[in-house]
Design a protein around this motif. Structure first.
Motif, short mmCIF file in Angstrom:
data_model
loop_
_atom_site.label_atom_id
_atom_site.label_comp_id
_atom_site.label_asym_id
_atom_site.label_seq_id
_atom_site.Cartn_x
_atom_site.Cartn_y
_atom_site.Cartn_z
N PHE A 1 7.74 4.77 5.24
CA PHE A 1 7.51 4.12 3.97
C PHE A 1 6.33 2.96 4.20
O PHE A 1 6.18 2.19 5.28
CB PHE A 1 8.76 3.14 3.56
N ALA A 2 5.27 3.04 3.37
CA ALA A 2 4.09 2.09 3.63
C ALA A 2 3.87 1.35 2.37
O ALA A 2 4.18 1.71 1.17
CB ALA A 2 3.03 2.89 3.77
N LEU A 3 3.77 0.11 2.39
CA LEU A 3 3.69 -0.76 1.38
C LEU A 3 2.22 -0.97 0.95
O LEU A 3 1.35 -0.91 1.72
CB LEU A 3 4.38 -2.24 1.43
N ALA A 4 2.10 -0.97 -0.44
CA ALA A 4 0.46 -1.05 -0.93
C ALA A 4 0.74 -2.15 -2.15
O ALA A 4 1.69 -2.44 -2.74
CB ALA A 4 0.06 0.13 -1.36
N GLU A 5 -0.66 -2.74 -2.39
CA GLU A 5 -0.69 -3.51 -3.43
C GLU A 5 -0.44 -2.94 -4.90
O GLU A 5 -0.10 -3.42 -5.81
CB GLU A 5 -2.10 -4.15 -3.14
N THR A 6 -1.24 -1.81 -4.99
CA THR A 6 -1.19 -1.03 -6.18
C THR A 6 -0.78 0.66 -5.87
O THR A 6 -1.13 1.28 -4.64
CB THR A 6 -2.64 -0.77 -6.95
N LEU A 7 -0.73 1.47 -6.88
CA LEU A 7 -0.67 2.89 -6.62
C LEU A 7 -1.75 3.49 -7.44
O LEU A 7 -2.12 3.19 -8.48
CB LEU A 7 0.85 3.27 -7.19
#
Length: 151
Positions: free
Chosen positions: A129-135
């Motif tokens: 699982f990787a966190l991002a600011e936007t998709l």
């Protein structure tokens, strides 16, 4: 072919046999109710119960066992699994039980030896699982339930 190792619970009726595939093309092996002493239970409409199978499993790493309803029970009696599909993880070694629920309008007897569910052995893909600011955007976007049309 993967091997799932099974053993009997204390007091299980071994004469019921191990899970079997009902046909050569079946994806799921049938599980049977295995009540201590050969009893049965009756599920009232809306009731649910944990039904023992008399089995314990050792599932290889990288696999799971999925518990799924039997279509005939669902169609004819409204009896299905409360948590379908149920997942049995590879590190679980406790008793294998099936959570049945009666969504029908009549009481249903779960008899000792009755086929109550199917088990499907499936590979498990473990994700990172990787966190991002936007998709990344898609054509569907945030469209939710029913957003792709009625048919």
């Amino acid at each position: 072919m993967v091997t799932v190792t099974l053993c009997w619970d204390d007091g299980a009726d071994r004469a019921l046999g191990l899970p079997v595939y009902a046909s050569s093309g079946a994806a799921g092996a049938d599980l049977r109710a295995n009540f201590p002493g050969g009893a049965s239970i009756t599920l009232a409409p809306g009731a649910r119960a944990l039904v023992p199978t008399g089995l314990r499993l050792a599932i290889p790493d990288g696999y799971e066992v999925q518990l799924r309803p039997r279509s005939g029970l669902a169609l004819r009696h409204g009896v299905t699994l409360a948590n379908a599909p149920g997942t049995i993880d590879s590190d679980y070694r406790g008793p294998l039980g099936v959570i049945l629920i009666n969504l029908g309008d009549a009481p249903f007897e779960v008899a000792h030896g009755a086929r109550i569910a199917q088990m499907v052995v499936a590979p498990v893909q473990v994700a990172r699982f990787a966190l991002a600011e936007t998709l990344e955007d898609t054509a569907r976007g945030a469209g939710g339930f029913g957003s792709t049309g009625a048919n």
